[in-house]
Design a protein around this motif. Structure first.
Motif, PDB file in Angstrom:
ATOM      1  N   TYR A   1       0.836  -1.205   0.000  1.00 19.03           N
ATOM      2  CA  TYR A   1       0.000   0.000   0.000  1.00 19.03           C
ATOM      3  C   TYR A   1       0.869   1.253   0.000  1.00 19.03           C
ATOM      4  N   TYR A   2       1.933   1.227   0.806  1.00 24.19           N
ATOM      5  CA  TYR A   2       2.830   2.379   0.900  1.00 24.19           C
ATOM      6  C   TYR A   2       3.468   2.681  -0.453  1.00 24.19           C
ATOM      7  N   ARG A   3       3.959   1.637  -1.127  1.00 26.93           N
ATOM      8  CA  ARG A   3       4.649   1.836  -2.404  1.00 26.93           C
ATOM      9  C   ARG A   3       3.658   2.158  -3.525  1.00 26.93           C
ATOM     10  N   ARG A   4       2.440   1.634  -3.426  1.00 33.70           N
ATOM     11  CA  ARG A   4       1.427   1.993  -4.418  1.00 33.70           C
ATOM     12  C   ARG A   4       1.086   3.474  -4.316  1.00 33.70           C
ATOM     13  N   GLY A   5       0.976   3.961  -3.082  1.00 35.89           N
ATOM     14  CA  GLY A   5       0.690   5.379  -2.885  1.00 35.89           C
ATOM     15  C   GLY A   5       1.775   6.274  -3.463  1.00 35.89           C
ATOM     16  N   ILE A   6       3.045   5.872  -3.287  1.00 41.37           N
ATOM     17  CA  ILE A   6       4.157   6.664  -3.829  1.00 41.37           C
ATOM     18  C   ILE A   6       4.108   6.681  -5.358  1.00 41.37           C
ATOM     19  N   ALA A   7       3.810   5.507  -5.951  1.00 42.64           N
ATOM     20  CA  ALA A   7       3.716   5.438  -7.412  1.00 42.64           C
ATOM     21  C   ALA A   7       2.601   6.349  -7.924  1.00 42.64           C
ATOM     22  N   LEU A   8       1.445   6.304  -7.277  1.00 40.87           N
ATOM     23  CA  LEU A   8       0.319   7.161  -7.691  1.00 40.87           C
ATOM     24  C   LEU A   8       0.659   8.641  -7.525  1.00 40.87           C
ATOM     25  N   PHE A   9       1.376   8.964  -6.460  1.00 44.63           N
ATOM     26  CA  PHE A   9       1.754  10.366  -6.223  1.00 44.63           C
ATOM     27  C   PHE A   9       2.642  10.874  -7.350  1.00 44.63           C
ATOM     28  N   HIS A  10       3.623  10.079  -7.761  1.00 41.65           N
ATOM     29  CA  HIS A  10       4.526  10.517  -8.824  1.00 41.65           C
ATOM     30  C   HIS A  10       3.834  10.532 -10.190  1.00 41.65           C
ATOM     31  N   LEU A  11       2.746   9.778 -10.301  1.00 36.34           N
ATOM     32  CA  LEU A  11       1.946   9.820 -11.528  1.00 36.34           C
ATOM     33  C   LEU A  11       0.922  10.962 -11.475  1.00 36.34           C
ATOM     34  N   GLU A  12       1.010  11.776 -10.408  1.00 37.31           N
ATOM     35  CA  GLU A  12       0.148  12.949 -10.193  1.00 37.31           C
ATOM     36  C   GLU A  12      -1.324  12.582 -10.028  1.00 37.31           C
ATOM     37  N   ARG A  13      -1.562  11.359  -9.519  1.00 33.04           N
ATOM     38  CA  ARG A  13      -2.923  10.926  -9.175  1.00 33.04           C
ATOM     39  C   ARG A  13      -3.080  11.097  -7.660  1.00 33.04           C
ATOM     40  N   TYR A  14      -3.131  12.355  -7.233  1.00 34.80           N
ATOM     41  CA  TYR A  14      -3.011  12.666  -5.821  1.00 34.80           C
ATOM     42  C   TYR A  14      -4.200  12.178  -4.990  1.00 34.80           C
ATOM     43  N   GLU A  15      -5.404  12.274  -5.519  1.00 37.34           N
ATOM     44  CA  GLU A  15      -6.574  11.833  -4.760  1.00 37.34           C
ATOM     45  C   GLU A  15      -6.558  10.318  -4.561  1.00 37.34           C
ATOM     46  N   ASP A  16      -6.165   9.569  -5.600  1.00 39.63           N
ATOM     47  CA  ASP A  16      -6.041   8.115  -5.461  1.00 39.63           C
ATOM     48  C   ASP A  16      -4.938   7.768  -4.465  1.00 39.63           C
ATOM     49  N   ALA A  17      -3.834   8.505  -4.539  1.00 38.41           N
ATOM     50  CA  ALA A  17      -2.723   8.257  -3.615  1.00 38.41           C
ATOM     51  C   ALA A  17      -3.156   8.497  -2.177  1.00 38.41           C
ATOM     52  N   LEU A  18      -3.937   9.555  -1.952  1.00 36.63           N
ATOM     53  CA  LEU A  18      -4.420   9.864  -0.610  1.00 36.63           C
ATOM     54  C   LEU A  18      -5.251   8.711  -0.045  1.00 36.63           C
ATOM     55  N   LYS A  19      -6.130   8.141  -0.871  1.00 32.81           N
ATOM     56  CA  LYS A  19      -6.956   7.015  -0.426  1.00 32.81           C
ATOM     57  C   LYS A  19      -6.098   5.810  -0.054  1.00 32.81           C
ATOM     58  N   VAL A  20      -5.072   5.549  -0.872  1.00 33.99           N
ATOM     59  CA  VAL A  20      -4.208   4.390  -0.630  1.00 33.99           C
ATOM     60  C   VAL A  20      -3.388   4.583   0.647  1.00 33.99           C
ATOM     61  N   PHE A  21      -2.811   5.773   0.829  1.00 31.32           N
ATOM     62  CA  PHE A  21      -2.023   6.035   2.040  1.00 31.32           C
ATOM     63  C   PHE A  21      -2.899   5.943   3.292  1.00 31.32           C
ATOM     64  N   THR A  22      -4.137   6.420   3.185  1.00 27.12           N
ATOM     65  CA  THR A  22      -5.054   6.359   4.326  1.00 27.12           C
ATOM     66  C   THR A  22      -5.370   4.906   4.683  1.00 27.12           C
ATOM     67  N   ALA A  23      -5.621   4.088   3.662  1.00 22.01           N
ATOM     68  CA  ALA A  23      -5.893   2.666   3.900  1.00 22.01           C
ATOM     69  C   ALA A  23      -4.668   1.967   4.484  1.00 22.01           C
ATOM     70  N   GLY A  24      -3.489   2.298   3.974  1.00 20.14           N
ATOM     71  CA  GLY A  24      -2.262   1.692   4.488  1.00 20.14           C
ATOM     72  C   GLY A  24      -2.006   2.071   5.926  1.00 20.14           C
ATOM     73  N   HIS A  25      -2.335   3.312   6.290  1.00 27.43           N
ATOM     74  CA  HIS A  25      -2.138   3.764   7.670  1.00 27.43           C
ATOM     75  C   HIS A  25      -3.040   3.005   8.634  1.00 27.43           C
ATOM     76  N   VAL A  26      -4.217   2.624   8.162  1.00 30.49           N
ATOM     77  CA  VAL A  26      -5.115   1.811   8.992  1.00 30.49           C
ATOM     78  C   VAL A  26      -4.477   0.443   9.258  1.00 30.49           C
ATOM     79  N   LEU A  27      -3.823  -0.109   8.242  1.00 28.28           N
ATOM     80  CA  LEU A  27      -3.164  -1.416   8.405  1.00 28.28           C
ATOM     81  C   LEU A  27      -1.935  -1.341   9.290  1.00 28.28           C
ATOM     82  N   ASN A  28      -1.199  -0.233   9.186  1.00 24.07           N
ATOM     83  CA  ASN A  28       0.042  -0.085   9.958  1.00 24.07           C
ATOM     84  C   ASN A  28       0.142   1.339  10.491  1.00 24.07           C
ATOM     85  N   SER A  29      -0.507   1.573  11.620  1.00 18.69           N
ATOM     86  CA  SER A  29      -0.555   2.928  12.187  1.00 18.69           C
ATOM     87  C   SER A  29       0.776   3.354  12.789  1.00 18.69           C
ATOM     88  N   GLU A  30       1.702   2.408  12.988  1.00 22.18           N
ATOM     89  CA  GLU A  30       2.998   2.746  13.598  1.00 22.18           C
ATOM     90  C   GLU A  30       3.953   3.370  12.581  1.00 22.18           C
TER      91      GLU A  30
END
Length: 375
Positions: A75-104
């Motif tokens: 999830y973390y690496r997918r979010g970074i890929a989406l961010f660099h592809l300038e798909r910021y809203e999709d990246a935000l959703k992915v990072f939020t979901a990943g944070h739920v899985l690993n809040s630390e």
């Protein structure tokens, strides 16, 4: 075997041999090792991110989460890929979901803030673009009317009349700019996207700034500012990014600017920003109590207690490893990562000269046998 290729790939990645690591991870994926297949895809995605092949990295992270929906690294690496592809809203959703899985993992919060900032910036640019948009169809009647009037008066006058449509089409391009300051610098941000570096020209003098941009549309953008206070032109740093132009100017005097532009008449009235020694600063906060507390002293006492706290068992050992890693050199950190990864967590070495030459063997404790975990 897949695990061997995966371990070798990790080693090449640590050594920053990304192309070789990519080959080894790809070889590992050709086997039928289903237990770690999601990790193989996630690892290869990380290499692809380093190589700036973001679309391919996105594909690998998607495959990884299809196999294991709880793989937070994917999830973390997918979010970074989406961010660099300038798909910021999709990246935000992915990072939020990943944070739920690993809040630390605090990195999720960092990237979430980056996405929110880019989304806000995009909204501002869209609003800005709507203001600057020129309606070509509206100019046609003006052109026709002007042409007819010109035809009627050709005999009486040989001086051509200006075409109102030309005035509209040649109107200066508008772009929003903003600024902020630190104790030592003033930073100006111009919200224009996808500008080639060679088409952006910035000239900063002690009391003025000029920025001219040749836009992809063929139009020119120009910004001329008379600065409120003096800057040091030689210390100016300009960054032309995909989403904006950033101009960082060094203040000549470390004073608080009340505004970006002005004649500087109130310069003498502005107090200089005090440069305090952090060790001499005492933080006091509003309170109804008649006693004041030295919060810096309390914070220092807490830190000392944490240092002198006597831990036992695994907690003490983990703290020792953390201390060694944080205080170690780059080679020490690489040795610890490589030895721990290749040995399945049975070896932790700080000697890169020894560990860097060959693969670390698995050495389980006496009386124990190493076995691969299976779900």
């Amino acid at each position: 075997m897949a695990t061997d290729n995966f371990a070798k790939g990790n080693e090449e990645f640590v050594n920053e041999n990304y192309e070789k690591a990519l080959e080894l991870y790809t070889e590992a994926l050709k086997t039928d090792d289903e237990d770690m297949r999601d990790d193989y895809y996630a690892a290869r995605a990380q290499v692809l991110l380093k190589l700036e092949r973001y679309s391919e990295a996105l594909e690998d992270t998607n495959k990884s989460t299809e196999i294991n929906p709880k793989n937070s690294k994917a999830y973390y690496r997918r979010g970074i890929a989406l961010f660099h592809l300038e798909r910021y809203e999709d990246a935000l959703k992915v990072f939020t979901a990943g944070h739920v899985l690993n809040s630390e993992n605090s990195n999720f919060n960092t990237w979430i803030r980056k996405c929110e900032a880019e989304i806000d910036l995009s909204k501002q640019e869209k609003s800005n673009g709507a203001e600057a948009r020129v309606g070509v169809s509206d100019s046609s009647p003006m052109e026709t009317s002007s042409s007819k009037e010109s035809e009627k008066k050709t005999e009486s006058s040989s001086i051509p009349k200006p075409n109102p449509a030309d005035a509209v089409l040649n109107a200066p391009v508008k772009a929003k700019h903003d600024w902020y300051q630190t104790q030592t610098h003033v930073v100006l941000t111009i919200l224009i996207k996808n500008v080639p570096k060679d088409d952006c020209h910035v000239d900063v003098q002690e009391r003025s700034l000029s920025c001219t941009v040749k836009l992809p549309s063929g139009n020119d953008y120009s910004l001329e500012l008379d600065l409120a206070h003096n800057v040091i032109p030689d210390k100016t740093l300009t960054k032309v990014l995909s989403s904006k132009i950033e101009i960082k100017m060094k203040k000549q005097a470390e004073i608080q600017w009340k505004k970006l532009e002005g004649d500087g008449q109130e310069e003498d009235k502005i107090k200089q920003i005090p440069i305090q020694n952090p060790t001499d600063t005492t933080h006091k906060y509003p309170t109804s109590s008649h006693k004041t507390r030295n919060w810096d002293k309390l914070e220092q006492e807490v830190k000392e207690e944490e240092k002198t706290e006597k831990l036992e068992g695994d907690a003490a050992l983990n703290k020792l490893f953390q201390q060694i890693y944080s205080d170690g050199t780059d080679e020490t950190k690489k040795a610890m990562m490589k030895s721990f990864s290749e040995s399945g967590g049975t070896v932790l070495s700080t000697n890169w000269g020894e560990i860097g030459e060959k693969k670390t063997e698995i050495k389980p404790p006496d009386g124990m046998e190493y076995k691969k975990w299976e779900c």
